[in-house]
Design an enzyme around this catalytic site. Structure first.
Site, short mmCIF file in Angstrom:
data_model
loop_
_atom_site.label_atom_id
_atom_site.label_comp_id
_atom_site.label_asym_id
_atom_site.label_seq_id
_atom_site.Cartn_x
_atom_site.Cartn_y
_atom_site.Cartn_z
N LYS A 1 0.86 -1.18 0.00
CA LYS A 1 0.00 0.00 0.00
C LYS A 1 0.90 1.23 0.00
O LYS A 1 1.68 1.44 0.92
CB LYS A 1 -0.91 0.01 1.23
N GLU B 1 7.27 -6.34 1.09
CA GLU B 1 6.05 -6.31 1.90
C GLU B 1 5.15 -7.50 1.56
O GLU B 1 4.59 -8.15 2.45
CB GLU B 1 5.27 -5.01 1.65
N LYS C 1 -2.05 -1.55 -3.90
CA LYS C 1 -2.94 -0.40 -3.86
C LYS C 1 -2.14 0.89 -3.93
O LYS C 1 -1.18 1.00 -3.17
CB LYS C 1 -3.72 -0.46 -2.54
#
Ligand code: PBG
Length: 328
Positions: free
Chosen positions: A197, A239, A254
């Site tokens: 993100k 991540e 995202k």
């Protein structure tokens, strides 16, 4: 002319183009984000044309409609009364808070629709950050926030959420939540990790919708100490790989459209289903250009979703879900 390789042969009719389409889109692959309120009226969100905050009492009927259109999942976001916000976001742990009542209402009347619940403190904090602040107030406290998010995730799982979706980007939260679910008899509840993100400027209209954009009079907040730097591709992959190792069930990238390279990288590096979130700003910019008469709304909507699928996303969270499913 002698041109034996003619790629136009396979493009010459609608039938052949349809038959050979490498990428397809079906409503079951789309998840509709929904904003829920305590109110009695639908509340339009000006920066998200066509999207309204839905009063709790209308939510189940709305979800039944979405399910009839072929959609199989919704992502819930509460817009709570400003008076309930605090520096520590304690309303998030109220066992009767709006989003938990919303979850129970949906699961009682439309149990077949999958409910993905956002786990982060931003709808509940006066400062709009996803966690609690350190003692000097200059940063979000990672470990203190993880402890709160574990409690929050347990409440959501017990309320019937099919998936919790931690969107906070604290380190270690996926593992902590999975372990607490195992210990708490909640083995069936999944985790969709907002893994890659980014600290993106495309979340603006969403922050208008949940009222987390800024504290009164203050500058818009920066989440750069926890969300990934938009410059960083390898870090985003770390991540996703880390969340796979912490037993996430689904990983997410995202925003989606400006990060297609990351979706492709994650698709190739992890075996889990990959979700992509076409965020509020992506939706808003397509609508804005269409309102000016500069882009064809439906054609660009469809192309933007197809591109995200082509990049490697298995499912897409998108504000276009209902509209796309209804106009198919
Ligand atoms: C909250 C959250 C955000 C979004 C989803 N969950 C905003 C943010 O991180 O500030 C953005 C979604 C969108 O823009 O559509 N943690």
């Amino acid at each position: 002319m002698n041109i034996p390789v003619r790629l136009r042969r396979l493009r010459q009719s609608a039938s052949i183009r349809e038959m050979l389409a490498e990428t397809t889109l079906s409503p079951a692959q789309l998840v509709q984000p929904l904003f829920v309120t305590e109110g009695t009226e639908l509340e339009p969100v000006p920066s998200l044309p066509g999207i309204e905050r839905i009063p709790l009492r209308q939510l189940a009927a709305h979800c039944r409609r979405l399910h009839k259109l072929g959609l199989r999942g919704v992502a819930l976001f509460p817009k709570i009364e400003p008076a309930l916000k605090s520096a520590d976001g304690r309303e998030a742990l109220n066992p009767d808070t709006l989003v938990l009542r919303a979850t129970r209402a949906i699961k009682e009347s439309v149990p077949e629709i999958l409910v993905f619940n956002d786990i982060a403190l931003d709808p509940y904090t006066t400062h709009g950050h996803d966690g609690v602040l350190t003692a000097d107030g200059t940063d979000v406290d990672n470990d203190a926030t993880v402890s709160i998010l574990v409690e929050m995730a347990l409440l959501h799982a017990r309320a019937g959420a099919d998936f919790v979706a931690p969107s906070d980007m604290m380190d270690g939260r996926i593992r902590a939540i999975r372990e607490s679910f195992e210990a708490g008899g909640l083995a069936r509840t999944g985790i969709m990790a907002y893994s890659a993100k980014f600290a993106s400027a495309y979340y603006g209209p969403f922050r208008d919708a949940v009222g987390s954009a800024r504290t009164a009079g203050a500058a818009p907040i920066s989440k750069a100490t926890y969300q990934v730097n938009p410059a960083n591709r390898r870090e985003a992959l770390r991540e996703a790989v880390l969340d796979e190792g912490e037993w996430a069930d689904i990983v997410m990238v995202k925003p989606a459209g400006p990060y297609l390279d990351i979706i492709r990288d994650v698709r190739e590096r992890v075996e889990l289903p990959v979700a992509a979130y076409q965020v509020s700003g992506e939706y808003a910019q397509i609508h804005a250009a269409a309102a000016c008469g500069w882009l064809d709304l439906k054609a660009v909507r469809d192309e933007s979703l197809l591109a995200i699928r082509r990049a490697g996303a298995d499912l897409i969270l998108t504000y276009f879900a209902e509209d796309w499913a209804a106009s198919r």
